[in-house]
Write an enzyme that holds these catalytic residues in place. Structure first.
Site, PDB file in Angstrom:
ATOM      1  N   ASP A   1      51.192  41.945  31.982  1.00  0.00           N
ATOM      2  CA  ASP A   1      50.920  40.595  31.493  1.00  0.00           C
ATOM      3  C   ASP A   1      51.306  40.516  30.020  1.00  0.00           C
ATOM      4  O   ASP A   1      52.003  41.389  29.514  1.00  0.00           O
ATOM      5  CB  ASP A   1      49.452  40.233  31.724  1.00  0.00           C
ATOM      6  CG  ASP A   1      48.500  41.318  31.200  1.00  0.00           C
ATOM      7  OD1 ASP A   1      48.916  42.073  30.308  1.00  0.00           O
ATOM      8  OD2 ASP A   1      47.355  41.397  31.687  1.00  0.00           O
TER       9      ASP A   1
ATOM     10  N   TYR B   1      39.184  45.343  28.632  1.00  0.00           N
ATOM     11  CA  TYR B   1      39.119  46.640  27.964  1.00  0.00           C
ATOM     12  C   TYR B   1      37.750  46.804  27.301  1.00  0.00           C
ATOM     13  O   TYR B   1      37.625  46.834  26.087  1.00  0.00           O
ATOM     14  CB  TYR B   1      40.256  46.782  26.949  1.00  0.00           C
ATOM     15  CG  TYR B   1      41.597  47.026  27.607  1.00  0.00           C
ATOM     16  CD1 TYR B   1      41.920  48.279  28.108  1.00  0.00           C
ATOM     17  CD2 TYR B   1      42.511  45.994  27.766  1.00  0.00           C
ATOM     18  CE1 TYR B   1      43.135  48.512  28.738  1.00  0.00           C
ATOM     19  CE2 TYR B   1      43.737  46.217  28.393  1.00  0.00           C
ATOM     20  CZ  TYR B   1      44.036  47.473  28.867  1.00  0.00           C
ATOM     21  OH  TYR B   1      45.237  47.706  29.500  1.00  0.00           O
TER      22      TYR B   1
END
Length: 520
Positions: free
Chosen positions: A94, A243
């Protein structure tokens, strides 16, 4: 003259020569005969792994860009916030620029050069490896706009994942997010400090001014992260589902201090590692994972390396505690700790298996640490590593690292190379927006969000562009792999997957050439 040069029967060979001869002999059992075709071309794998980072570049591409299906992108990044954040890397398939995995990627690329730079140079790839690092560190310099401000992310996963577009066509949000005194992120600041400190070592001789600049930023970021403590994803909500810093920030602060000591030889940073070893978990955590999130095993290996120098012997007690934990990790990779829960998992085909989503990241990072530790045992003149499940020699560690890399390159039940573009069979439907849509260089016609999904994402055809050097997520726990674009857990690649392989490929290529020369 010849008689004088001959060694008397009762004379002994110097120990260093004996060790070298034994090492060369051990390589014959690890590598195939040089007179037959090598199983894998590690030099080619090294070259291709470095190409991948060019495919992941954001910003204005340079004149010597080799991945020609890519073009300029993200040229207004940071504009809304009044800061220049053009550049850096897209982490995966992405177009979000996530700071934490980007920094870990640069740290591991730098460590590859620090450990194996002469072998990377010998393969003719040092310039490309250094360029890969600098593309990241140039961005970090931009992102660190003042001592206590670091821009952490550009774009967000929520809006980005609604679209399937080439990076050159992006219409998704490019909002930028930062950490500062009021919104701390010690984990992100620490990892970015580690990346810049490690990179400063790489540039120390070739570009001393740039090295000094990186070190200046690294020291400021470490002070910022240490003084204003907190997890970055608690202050940047858009990062949390992508994350999340599960391990917290203490490992990154130790990691940063370790790399700053490596870069400066300033004992203030070593004392930080020694003094905080217990309270931060450095000598407490026994870990079976090394990744962008969990750095403890890497810290423990770096600390173990310090035992090779006499000047560190005053800290021998603490450093040996770090080493004990490092060896726990190494033994876990060899399945030599007592108890199933104390070892990594393996597929039936012999691949390290930690979890189903992007498992290959743990394979490449683990293989790197095992290889580095194999070298360390030789430097310490240790013939074996004592694990609970038995002794392991440096040669066995090398063999293990090689076996994992060989699995990646195609020596596996499916005869599939998981390094894209390497070998006769590799994934052709990688979960990667830019690779899966016709190149902007070929067709500059705008491709919108839904158009990308309708015309390209669902296509059963191979990607029109090969993202060479990408290490995809890889097979499941039974060595099974489905080459489908929508199977992102297996077919998406990430920069931090490939980064540790750079050093491993270079070392294996060197060793194979050593065998070649020794056998003639």
């Amino acid at each position: 003259m010849e008689k004088k040069m001959m060694m008397k029967q009762n004379q002994k060979l110097p120990l260093s020569i004996l060790h070298h001869c034994c090492f060369i002999l051990s390589l014959f059992s690890i590598f195939p005969s040089s007179r037959s075709t090598p199983v894998h071309n590690y030099a080619d794998a090294l070259t291709k792994s470095l190409l991948y980072f060019e495919a992941q570049r954001s910003g204005r591409l340079p004149y010597n860009q080799r991945v020609t299906w890519r073009d300029n992108s993200g040229l207004t990044d940071g504009l809304e916030q009044g800061v220049d954040l053009v550049g850096g890397y897209y982490d995966a398939g992405d177009h979000v620029k996530f700071g934490l995995p980007m920094a870990f990627t640069v740290t591991m690329l730098s460590w590859s050069i620090i450990e194996y730079g002469e072998y990377i140079a010998g393969a003719g790839e040092l310039e490309h490896a250094v360029e890969a690092i600098k593309w990241g560190t140039d961005y970090f310099i931009k992102a660190h706009t003042s001592p206590n401000v670091l821009w952490a992310e550009v774009g967000d996963g929520y809006t980005d994942h609604y679209c399937w577009q080439r990076p050159e066509d992006m219409t998704t949000s490019r909002q930028a997010y930062k950490i500062d005194e009021n919104n701390p992120g010690s984990d992100l600041a620490g990892e970015t400090a580690a990346a810049m400190a490690a990179a400063s070592v790489v540039f120390k001789k070739s570009n001393p001014h740039y090295s000094h600049l990186l070190l200046h930023h690294a020291q400021q970021l470490f002070e910022f992260g240490d003084k204003y403590r907190g997890k970055y994803d608690e202050n940047i909500g858009v990062a949390k589902n992508y994350y999340t810093s599960v391990s917290g920030y203490k490992d990154e602060l130790l990691w940063a201090a370790m790399w700053l000591y490596r870069a400066t030889d300033n004992h203030r940073y070593l004392n930080y590692v020694i003094d905080n070893g217990e309270s931060f978990g450095g000598i407490g955590w026994s870990i079976t994972e090394f990744s962008w999130d969990v750095k403890f095993a890497g810290i423990q290996v770096l600390a173990s390396q310090l035992l090779t120098k006499e000047k560190h012997m005053k800290h021998k007690g603490i450093l040996e505690q770090y080493q004990t934990k490092a060896e726990y990790y190494i033994c876990s990779c060899l399945n030599k700790n007592n108890g199933t829960n104390h070892n990594v998992g393996f597929t039936p085909g012999g691949l390290i298996y930690i979890r189903q989503w992007n498992n290959m990241q743990y394979v490449s990072s683990g293989s790197f640490l095992v290889l580095v530790y194999s070298d360390l045992l030789r430097k310490l003149n240790r013939k074996e590593l004592k694990c609970h499940g038995g002794e392991v020699t440096p040669q066995e560690l090398l063999q293990f690292s090689k076996s994992q890399v060989d699995y990646i390159l195609g020596s596996n039940p499916l005869n599939m190379s998981y390094l894209v573009g390497f070998g006769p069979r590799f994934p052709t439907r990688v979960h990667h927006r830019g690779a899966s849509i016709v190149s902007y260089r070929e067709n500059k016609g705008f491709i919108g969000c839904t158009q990308g999904y309708d015309n390209w994402y669902g296509s059963r055809n191979p990607n029109p562009n090969i993202v060479v050097g990408a290490l995809v997520g890889g097979p499941n726990h039974n060595d099974e792999f489905s080459d489908k674009r929508g199977n992102y857990m297996q077919t998406e690649a990430c920069t931090y997957n490939t980064a540790p392989l750079v050093g491993i490929f270079a070392k294996l290529n060197y060793l194979e050439n050593t065998i070649l020369h020794a056998s003639y």
